[in-house]
Design a protein around this motif. Structure first.
Motif, short mmCIF file in Angstrom:
data_model
loop_
_atom_site.label_atom_id
_atom_site.label_comp_id
_atom_site.label_asym_id
_atom_site.label_seq_id
_atom_site.Cartn_x
_atom_site.Cartn_y
_atom_site.Cartn_z
N MET A 104 22.21 20.65 -29.70
CA MET A 104 23.25 21.54 -30.20
C MET A 104 22.88 22.07 -31.59
O MET A 104 23.12 23.23 -31.87
CB MET A 104 24.59 20.82 -30.24
CG MET A 104 25.17 20.49 -28.88
SD MET A 104 25.63 21.93 -27.91
CE MET A 104 27.17 22.35 -28.65
N SER A 147 17.15 20.18 -18.30
CA SER A 147 18.00 19.21 -18.99
C SER A 147 19.15 19.89 -19.71
O SER A 147 20.27 19.36 -19.76
CB SER A 147 17.18 18.40 -19.99
OG SER A 147 16.19 17.65 -19.32
N ILE A 148 18.91 21.06 -20.26
CA ILE A 148 19.98 21.81 -20.92
C ILE A 148 20.94 22.34 -19.87
O ILE A 148 22.16 22.27 -20.03
CB ILE A 148 19.40 22.96 -21.78
CG1 ILE A 148 18.50 22.39 -22.88
CG2 ILE A 148 20.53 23.80 -22.39
CD1 ILE A 148 17.71 23.42 -23.64
N HIS A 149 20.39 22.86 -18.77
CA HIS A 149 21.22 23.39 -17.69
C HIS A 149 22.11 22.30 -17.07
O HIS A 149 23.17 22.61 -16.53
CB HIS A 149 20.36 24.02 -16.59
CG HIS A 149 19.93 25.41 -16.93
ND1 HIS A 149 20.78 26.48 -16.85
CD2 HIS A 149 18.73 25.89 -17.33
CE1 HIS A 149 20.13 27.57 -17.20
NE2 HIS A 149 18.88 27.25 -17.50
N TYR A 150 21.69 21.06 -17.15
CA TYR A 150 22.50 19.97 -16.64
C TYR A 150 23.86 19.91 -17.35
O TYR A 150 24.88 19.66 -16.74
CB TYR A 150 21.75 18.63 -16.80
CG TYR A 150 22.55 17.44 -16.34
CD1 TYR A 150 22.64 17.13 -14.98
CD2 TYR A 150 23.22 16.64 -17.24
CE1 TYR A 150 23.38 16.03 -14.55
CE2 TYR A 150 23.97 15.54 -16.83
CZ TYR A 150 24.04 15.24 -15.48
OH TYR A 150 24.78 14.17 -15.06
N TYR A 151 23.83 20.15 -18.67
CA TYR A 151 25.05 20.09 -19.48
C TYR A 151 25.75 21.44 -19.61
O TYR A 151 26.96 21.50 -19.78
CB TYR A 151 24.74 19.55 -20.88
CG TYR A 151 24.31 18.11 -20.85
CD1 TYR A 151 25.26 17.10 -20.73
CD2 TYR A 151 22.96 17.77 -20.93
CE1 TYR A 151 24.87 15.77 -20.68
CE2 TYR A 151 22.57 16.43 -20.89
CZ TYR A 151 23.53 15.45 -20.76
OH TYR A 151 23.15 14.13 -20.71
N PHE A 152 24.98 22.51 -19.55
CA PHE A 152 25.53 23.85 -19.72
C PHE A 152 24.99 24.74 -18.61
O PHE A 152 23.83 25.13 -18.63
CB PHE A 152 25.13 24.42 -21.09
CG PHE A 152 25.54 23.55 -22.23
CD1 PHE A 152 26.85 23.51 -22.66
CD2 PHE A 152 24.60 22.74 -22.86
CE1 PHE A 152 27.23 22.68 -23.71
CE2 PHE A 152 24.97 21.91 -23.91
CZ PHE A 152 26.29 21.89 -24.33
N GLU A 153 25.86 25.04 -17.66
CA GLU A 153 25.44 25.84 -16.51
C GLU A 153 24.92 27.21 -16.91
O GLU A 153 24.01 27.73 -16.29
CB GLU A 153 26.62 26.03 -15.54
CG GLU A 153 26.58 25.08 -14.37
CD GLU A 153 27.67 25.42 -13.37
OE1 GLU A 153 27.74 26.57 -12.90
OE2 GLU A 153 28.43 24.51 -13.05
N LEU A 165 27.07 27.30 -23.13
CA LEU A 165 26.42 26.75 -24.32
C LEU A 165 26.93 27.45 -25.58
O LEU A 165 27.28 26.79 -26.57
CB LEU A 165 24.89 26.89 -24.22
CG LEU A 165 24.08 26.48 -25.46
CD1 LEU A 165 24.35 25.03 -25.84
CD2 LEU A 165 22.59 26.71 -25.21
N ALA A 198 30.43 26.26 -26.38
CA ALA A 198 30.40 24.89 -26.91
C ALA A 198 29.91 24.88 -28.36
O ALA A 198 30.44 24.14 -29.19
CB ALA A 198 29.53 24.01 -26.03
N ARG A 211 32.27 23.67 -31.43
CA ARG A 211 31.77 22.58 -32.29
C ARG A 211 31.75 23.03 -33.75
O ARG A 211 32.12 22.27 -34.65
CB ARG A 211 30.37 22.19 -31.81
CG ARG A 211 29.71 21.08 -32.58
CD ARG A 211 28.36 20.75 -31.91
NE ARG A 211 27.70 19.67 -32.57
CZ ARG A 211 26.56 19.80 -33.27
NH1 ARG A 211 25.99 20.97 -33.39
NH2 ARG A 211 26.01 18.75 -33.83
#
Length: 177
Positions: free
Chosen positions: A1, A31-37, A42, A45, A49
């Motif tokens: 992030m 790995s990024i796509h796992y958390y942010f489609e 992203l 988020a 934040r």
């Protein structure tokens, strides 16, 4: 992030790439796509934040019981410090400049950042002024716009002293306490 935030503050939303971000932090793009489609998820988020962080910082100033002038000095210093670190822009400021290209979820978070700043400025101004709430609200919005604008001009010139000069002029003319 943090790497994504710095990228956006430096290159804007259009400069944010999952592939480049993954390379910067040493992971796979998946790995990024796992958390942010999506890139929009992203971006939203990141902005949320950022808003939460600065809400905490600004509320901390009020919790310290600082006077209006000290609160305002620290407030404008936050924007100046962003420029001093690699001539970066406020995340919300740079995203605002790209508004028409942003997904709706990112736009909404950028608005929330501005509203958070305006509410905080209203609270600070209300400690000092006896004006009507609508007048304080308008003044808070004007201060936020002035500081964001001063940062943008200084950023475009690559010179933080431009920001400092503009802020000093605002103070001398009573726009910023």
């Amino acid at each position: 992030m943090e790497a994504a935030r710095l990228t956006v503050q430096d290159l804007g939303y259009s400069g944010l790439s999952f592939r480049e971000l993954a390379k910067d932090v040493g992971i796979k793009s998946a790995s990024i796509h796992y958390y942010f489609e999506t890139k929009g998820a992203l971006g939203a988020a990141l902005a949320a934040r950022y808003t939460a962080h600065y809400a905490e910082v600004l509320d901390g100033l009020l919790a310290e019981g600082l006077d209006v002038k000290t609160c305002m000095t620290r407030y404008v210093d936050i924007f100046g410090d962003t420029l001093r670190h690699g001539n970066r822009m406020c995340l919300a400021g740079i995203l605002s400049a790209e508004r028409n290209e942003l997904p709706e979820e990112v736009r909404a978070e950028v608005v929330k950042y501005g509203e958070m700043n305006e509410r905080w400025l209203e609270r600070v101004l209300a400690m000092h002024e006896t004006a009507e709430p609508d007048e304080i609200r308008r003044r808070a919005r004007a201060i936020y716009a002035a500081v964001q604008g001063a940062q943008l001009i200084a950023h475009s010139r690559g010179d933080v002293s431009v920001y400092e000069d503009i802020v000093a002029t605002y103070r001398a003319n009573g726009m910023i306490p």
